[in-house]
Design an enzyme around this catalytic site. Structure first.
Site, PDB file in Angstrom:
ATOM      1  N   HIS A 116      90.335 -13.725  56.792  1.00  0.00           N
ATOM      2  CA  HIS A 116      88.903 -13.450  56.627  1.00  0.00           C
ATOM      3  C   HIS A 116      88.690 -12.020  56.118  1.00  0.00           C
ATOM      4  CE1 HIS A 116      88.410 -16.456  60.189  1.00  0.00           C
ATOM      5  NE2 HIS A 116      88.041 -17.093  59.090  1.00  0.00           N
ATOM      6  N   LYS A 162      81.611 -28.048  66.154  1.00  0.00           N
ATOM      7  CA  LYS A 162      82.747 -27.629  66.969  1.00  0.00           C
ATOM      8  C   LYS A 162      82.309 -27.445  68.414  1.00  0.00           C
ATOM      9  CE  LYS A 162      85.152 -25.318  63.190  1.00  0.00           C
ATOM     10  NZ  LYS A 162      85.733 -24.084  62.659  1.00  0.00           N
ATOM     11  N   ARG A 179      91.740 -21.534  51.340  1.00  0.00           N
ATOM     12  CA  ARG A 179      93.146 -21.302  51.662  1.00  0.00           C
ATOM     13  C   ARG A 179      94.055 -22.269  50.931  1.00  0.00           C
ATOM     14  NH1 ARG A 179      92.053 -21.625  57.998  1.00  0.00           N
ATOM     15  NH2 ARG A 179      90.863 -23.327  57.103  1.00  0.00           N
ATOM     16  N   SER A 222      91.894 -19.698  62.726  1.00  0.00           N
ATOM     17  CA  SER A 222      91.471 -19.197  64.044  1.00  0.00           C
ATOM     18  C   SER A 222      91.951 -20.114  65.169  1.00  0.00           C
ATOM     19  CB  SER A 222      89.942 -19.064  64.098  1.00  0.00           C
ATOM     20  OG  SER A 222      89.496 -18.144  63.135  1.00  0.00           O
TER      21      SER A 222
END
Ligand code: PNS
Length: 166
Positions: free
Chosen positions: A17, A41, A91, A128
Protein backbone atom coordinates in the site's frame (compact mmCIF):
# COMPACT_ATOMS: atom_id res chain seq x y z
CA UNK A 1 -4.50 20.87 -8.77
CA UNK A 2 -5.22 17.16 -9.23
CA UNK A 3 -6.46 15.25 -6.20
CA UNK A 4 -6.83 11.47 -6.16
CA UNK A 5 -8.53 9.22 -3.63
CA UNK A 6 -6.92 5.92 -2.60
CA UNK A 7 -9.53 3.91 -0.67
CA UNK A 8 -9.12 0.56 1.01
CA UNK A 9 -9.63 -1.50 4.13
CA UNK A 10 -5.98 -1.10 5.21
CA UNK A 11 -6.38 -3.56 8.09
CA UNK A 12 -3.51 -2.95 8.45
CA UNK A 13 -1.63 -0.88 5.85
CA UNK A 14 1.40 -2.78 4.47
CA UNK A 15 4.44 -1.97 2.34
CA UNK A 16 2.56 -2.67 -0.90
CA UNK A 17 0.00 0.00 0.00
CA UNK A 18 2.78 2.42 0.95
CA UNK A 19 4.42 1.90 -2.42
CA UNK A 20 1.16 2.71 -4.26
CA UNK A 21 0.73 5.92 -2.24
CA UNK A 22 4.35 6.90 -2.91
CA UNK A 23 3.73 6.49 -6.64
CA UNK A 24 0.45 8.42 -6.52
CA UNK A 25 2.11 11.16 -4.49
CA UNK A 26 4.73 11.60 -7.24
CA UNK A 27 2.11 11.63 -10.00
CA UNK A 28 -0.56 13.86 -8.45
CA UNK A 29 -0.71 17.04 -6.39
CA UNK A 30 -2.76 15.67 -3.49
CA UNK A 31 -3.52 12.11 -2.39
CA UNK A 32 -6.33 11.35 0.07
CA UNK A 33 -5.96 7.90 1.62
CA UNK A 34 -9.26 6.71 3.06
CA UNK A 35 -9.90 3.66 5.16
CA UNK A 36 -13.47 2.54 4.70
CA UNK A 37 -15.50 0.01 6.57
CA UNK A 38 -16.04 -2.84 4.08
CA UNK A 39 -19.46 -4.40 4.74
CA UNK A 40 -18.38 -7.50 2.75
CA UNK A 41 -15.75 -8.30 5.37
CA UNK A 42 -16.23 -9.31 8.98
CA UNK A 43 -15.29 -6.76 11.63
CA UNK A 44 -11.63 -6.00 11.32
CA UNK A 45 -8.62 -6.36 13.55
CA UNK A 46 -8.05 -2.62 14.01
CA UNK A 47 -10.88 -0.09 14.29
CA UNK A 48 -11.04 2.79 11.84
CA UNK A 49 -9.33 5.24 14.21
CA UNK A 50 -6.38 2.88 14.75
CA UNK A 51 -6.11 2.11 11.02
CA UNK A 52 -6.04 5.85 10.30
CA UNK A 53 -3.35 6.38 12.93
CA UNK A 54 -1.20 3.62 11.43
CA UNK A 55 -1.73 4.93 7.89
CA UNK A 56 -0.71 8.45 8.96
CA UNK A 57 2.39 7.12 10.75
CA UNK A 58 3.36 5.04 7.71
CA UNK A 59 2.96 7.93 5.25
CA UNK A 60 4.41 10.75 7.37
CA UNK A 61 7.31 11.11 4.90
CA UNK A 62 4.92 12.27 2.14
CA UNK A 63 3.90 15.94 2.27
CA UNK A 64 0.95 15.83 -0.12
CA UNK A 65 -0.93 12.95 1.51
CA UNK A 66 -3.97 13.22 3.78
CA UNK A 67 -5.65 10.44 5.72
CA UNK A 68 -9.31 10.05 6.49
CA UNK A 69 -11.89 7.38 7.23
CA UNK A 70 -15.42 7.06 5.98
CA UNK A 71 -18.43 4.74 6.04
CA UNK A 72 -20.30 5.36 2.82
CA UNK A 73 -20.01 5.04 -0.94
CA UNK A 74 -16.46 5.65 -2.10
CA UNK A 75 -17.73 7.83 -4.96
CA UNK A 76 -19.46 10.15 -2.47
CA UNK A 77 -16.18 10.52 -0.61
CA UNK A 78 -14.40 11.15 -3.93
CA UNK A 79 -16.77 14.05 -4.62
CA UNK A 80 -16.46 15.38 -1.06
CA UNK A 81 -12.66 15.56 -1.23
CA UNK A 82 -12.81 16.82 -4.85
CA UNK A 83 -10.85 13.87 -6.22
CA UNK A 84 -10.48 13.68 -10.00
CA UNK A 85 -9.90 9.93 -9.85
CA UNK A 86 -9.99 6.95 -7.54
CA UNK A 87 -6.60 5.19 -7.46
CA UNK A 88 -6.27 1.45 -6.79
CA UNK A 89 -3.26 -0.86 -6.74
CA UNK A 90 -3.18 -4.05 -8.79
CA UNK A 91 -1.06 -6.90 -7.46
CA UNK A 92 -1.90 -9.70 -9.86
CA UNK A 93 -4.47 -10.88 -12.38
CA UNK A 94 -6.50 -12.20 -9.45
CA UNK A 95 -7.14 -8.61 -8.32
CA UNK A 96 -8.21 -7.48 -11.74
CA UNK A 97 -11.67 -8.99 -12.03
CA UNK A 98 -13.10 -7.53 -8.82
CA UNK A 99 -11.27 -4.22 -9.23
CA UNK A 100 -12.57 -3.85 -12.79
CA UNK A 101 -16.10 -4.57 -11.60
CA UNK A 102 -15.83 -1.94 -8.85
CA UNK A 103 -14.29 0.60 -11.23
CA UNK A 104 -17.00 0.11 -13.84
CA UNK A 105 -19.74 0.26 -11.20
CA UNK A 106 -18.32 3.44 -9.69
CA UNK A 107 -18.07 5.10 -13.11
CA UNK A 108 -21.63 4.08 -13.93
CA UNK A 109 -23.16 5.45 -10.74
CA UNK A 110 -21.11 8.64 -10.51
CA UNK A 111 -18.87 9.31 -13.51
CA UNK A 112 -15.80 9.01 -11.25
CA UNK A 113 -13.06 7.03 -13.04
CA UNK A 114 -10.49 4.69 -11.47
CA UNK A 115 -6.79 4.58 -12.33
CA UNK A 116 -4.84 1.38 -11.62
CA UNK A 117 -1.24 1.48 -10.44
CA UNK A 118 0.65 -1.81 -10.76
CA UNK A 119 2.33 -3.13 -7.65
CA UNK A 120 6.08 -3.76 -7.75
CA UNK A 121 6.82 -7.47 -8.11
CA UNK A 122 8.59 -7.40 -4.74
CA UNK A 123 5.29 -6.40 -3.11
CA UNK A 124 2.76 -8.23 -5.24
CA UNK A 125 2.24 -11.08 -2.75
CA UNK A 126 1.50 -8.84 0.23
CA UNK A 127 -1.99 -9.07 1.70
CA UNK A 128 -3.29 -7.67 4.99
CA UNK A 129 -5.14 -10.91 5.72
CA UNK A 130 -1.97 -13.01 5.50
CA UNK A 131 0.02 -10.47 7.52
CA UNK A 132 -2.62 -10.64 10.29
CA UNK A 133 -2.38 -14.44 10.29
CA UNK A 134 1.41 -14.47 10.44
CA UNK A 135 1.42 -11.90 13.26
CA UNK A 136 -1.23 -13.85 15.16
CA UNK A 137 1.07 -16.87 15.31
CA UNK A 138 4.18 -14.87 16.14
CA UNK A 139 5.75 -15.00 12.66
CA UNK A 140 8.10 -12.47 11.15
CA UNK A 141 6.25 -9.55 9.52
CA UNK A 142 8.80 -6.73 9.91
CA UNK A 143 9.79 -6.83 6.22
CA UNK A 144 6.18 -6.52 5.08
CA UNK A 145 4.82 -3.59 7.07
CA UNK A 146 6.02 -0.18 8.27
CA UNK A 147 7.56 -0.13 11.78
CA UNK A 148 4.47 1.44 13.41
CA UNK A 149 2.30 -1.38 12.06
CA UNK A 150 4.75 -4.06 13.17
CA UNK A 151 4.65 -2.56 16.68
CA UNK A 152 0.85 -2.40 16.70
CA UNK A 153 0.53 -6.02 15.54
CA UNK A 154 3.06 -7.15 18.09
CA UNK A 155 1.18 -5.36 20.87
CA UNK A 156 -2.18 -6.68 19.73
CA UNK A 157 -1.16 -10.32 19.54
CA UNK A 158 1.54 -10.75 22.12
CA UNK A 159 0.49 -8.34 24.85
CA UNK A 160 -3.31 -8.44 24.73
CA UNK A 161 -3.52 -11.95 23.23
CA UNK A 162 -6.48 -10.95 21.06
CA UNK A 163 -7.98 -13.40 18.57
CA UNK A 164 -7.66 -12.82 14.84
CA UNK A 165 -10.66 -11.78 12.71
CA UNK A 166 -10.25 -12.51 9.02
O1 PNS B 1 -8.96 -2.90 0.60
P1 PNS B 1 -10.27 -3.38 0.02
O2 PNS B 1 -11.02 -4.20 1.02
O3 PNS B 1 -10.10 -4.08 -1.30
O4 PNS B 1 -11.12 -2.06 -0.24
C1 PNS B 1 -12.41 -2.16 -0.80
C2 PNS B 1 -13.12 -0.81 -0.67
C3 PNS B 1 -13.21 -0.41 0.79
C4 PNS B 1 -12.37 0.23 -1.44
C5 PNS B 1 -14.53 -1.02 -1.28
O5 PNS B 1 -15.19 -2.02 -0.58
C6 PNS B 1 -15.35 0.24 -1.26
O6 PNS B 1 -15.17 1.09 -2.09
N1 PNS B 1 -16.27 0.34 -0.26
C7 PNS B 1 -17.08 1.51 -0.05
C8 PNS B 1 -18.57 1.22 -0.40
C9 PNS B 1 -18.79 1.40 -1.88
O7 PNS B 1 -18.60 2.45 -2.43
N2 PNS B 1 -19.20 0.28 -2.52
C10 PNS B 1 -19.42 0.22 -3.95
C11 PNS B 1 -18.16 -0.20 -4.67
S1 PNS B 1 -18.45 -0.49 -6.37
Amino acid sequence: MTTVLYPGSFDPIHNGHVEIVETASRLFDRVVVATLHNPQKRSGLFDLAERSRLIAASLAHLDNVEVTSFSSLVVDLAKEVEASFIVKGLRAVSDFESELQMAQTNTTISGVDTLFIPSASSHSFLASKLIREIARFGGEISGMVPPAVADALHQRFTESNEEIHT
